[in-house]
Structures are given as C-alpha cells and as structure tokens.
Design an enzyme around this catalytic site. Structure first.
Site, PDB file in Angstrom:
ATOM      1  N   HIS A 153      12.097   0.435  14.557  1.00 53.27           N
ATOM      2  CA  HIS A 153      12.655   0.980  13.313  1.00 53.27           C
ATOM      3  C   HIS A 153      11.775   2.083  12.747  1.00 53.27           C
ATOM      4  O   HIS A 153      10.619   2.235  13.129  1.00 53.27           O
ATOM      5  CB  HIS A 153      12.882  -0.108  12.258  1.00 53.27           C
ATOM      6  CG  HIS A 153      11.655  -0.854  11.831  1.00 53.27           C
ATOM      7  ND1 HIS A 153      11.252  -2.031  12.398  1.00 53.27           N
ATOM      8  CD2 HIS A 153      10.741  -0.585  10.866  1.00 53.27           C
ATOM      9  CE1 HIS A 153      10.153  -2.466  11.808  1.00 53.27           C
ATOM     10  NE2 HIS A 153       9.811  -1.601  10.881  1.00 53.27           N
ATOM     11  N   GLU A 180       3.407   0.581  13.214  1.00 51.29           N
ATOM     12  CA  GLU A 180       3.557  -0.876  13.244  1.00 51.29           C
ATOM     13  C   GLU A 180       3.912  -1.257  14.672  1.00 51.29           C
ATOM     14  O   GLU A 180       4.750  -0.596  15.303  1.00 51.29           O
ATOM     15  CB  GLU A 180       4.706  -1.285  12.292  1.00 51.29           C
ATOM     16  CG  GLU A 180       4.980  -2.778  12.286  1.00 51.29           C
ATOM     17  CD  GLU A 180       6.143  -3.155  11.333  1.00 51.29           C
ATOM     18  OE1 GLU A 180       6.971  -2.289  11.001  1.00 51.29           O
ATOM     19  OE2 GLU A 180       6.206  -4.333  10.952  1.00 51.29           O
ATOM     20  N   HIS A 207       6.382   4.415   7.912  1.00 46.78           N
ATOM     21  CA  HIS A 207       5.836   4.049   9.226  1.00 46.78           C
ATOM     22  C   HIS A 207       6.902   4.037  10.310  1.00 46.78           C
ATOM     23  O   HIS A 207       8.092   4.026  10.018  1.00 46.78           O
ATOM     24  CB  HIS A 207       5.098   2.702   9.174  1.00 46.78           C
ATOM     25  CG  HIS A 207       5.961   1.502   8.893  1.00 46.78           C
ATOM     26  ND1 HIS A 207       6.116   0.979   7.627  1.00 46.78           N
ATOM     27  CD2 HIS A 207       6.699   0.711   9.705  1.00 46.78           C
ATOM     28  CE1 HIS A 207       6.916  -0.085   7.697  1.00 46.78           C
ATOM     29  NE2 HIS A 207       7.288  -0.269   8.928  1.00 46.78           N
TER      30      HIS A 207
END
Ligand code: CO
Length: 132
Positions: free
Chosen positions: A7, A128, A79
């Site tokens: 994502h 991440e 992120h």
C-alpha cells in the site's frame, strides 16, 4: 527480498473529507475506519485495483502523524509498504547493511507483522515492511 507494493499511505488532515473524496469524487471502494492505538493512528484502506491506499489520521497524544501534519498541513504521502516473506530475516539483513530500523516489529493495520525503516536511508521515503 521485497515482493510487491502492499500500500501507499497518505496522511490526511480531515479523514471524513478524504473518505468522501475517494468515495464520491474518485469512485473508489473505501473500507472501514480503524483505530490503531499502538501506532497512534486512525486508518482506512481504499482499494484502487492494483494496490491499496491507506489514509492516516492522528490518534491520541504523540501521534507520529500529528508531527507529519504540522510540517505538511495539507497532508501528503507518508510511507510505502512493501511485502516480505520473513520480517525478522529482512530486518536482520537491513541492519547488517547499516540501514536504521525504527522501533520494533509491531502488528500492523492488516493484523500482520510490520516494521518501519528510516526515511534518511531510503531516498527520503519512510518504508514499511509487512510480512505476508
Ligand atoms: Co502502512
């Protein structure tokens, strides 16, 4: 090591407005709003077909998103999340290479182990990693 983009996260100053934009203006499929007190964020995932957009809003005191929104009052990209097979192996490899891991492995918004890497080591982008 990384397999695919899971994502892209965007910090938003007004969650209701951002949800309405994605739903009504962009015609996207918006999921349920979830509070993640361990991360200091409220999140909602938007399905855009080939990936997912995570909308982030501060939750509680000392939210990392509150600091981000102070610097970026209109919101902005926060992120990128990449999938890995094994988060502990990935963390060890990155640490051995001198990359800075931020904090510990935690449970992320999908209920899977996640870890954040320092943006200064990745071209100014907070990364991440999620074990999938
Ligand atoms: Co994320």
């Amino acid at each position: 090591m990384i397999k695919k983009l899971n994502h892209v996260a965007i910090a938003v100053p007004d969650m209701d407005k951002a949800i309405a934009q994605y739903k009504n203006q962009l015609g996207a499929e918006v999921g349920e709003v979830k509070d993640l007190p361990d991360h200091g964020v409220t999140t909602v995932f938007v399905n855009v077909g080939n990936t997912v957009i995570e909308l982030l809003h501060p939750l509680g005191d000392n939210s990392p998103i509150a600091k981000f929104l102070e610097k970026n009052p209109n919101g902005g990209m926060h992120h990128l999340c990449y999938e890995v097979d094994n988060i502990n192996e990935a963390a060890q490899k990155l640490k051995a290479d001198g990359a800075r891991v931020l904090g510990e492995v935690k449970t992320g918004a999908h209920g899977k182990p996640v870890l954040f890497m320092h943006p200064k080591d990745f071209s100014g982008t907070l990364i991440e990693l999620e074990e999938v």
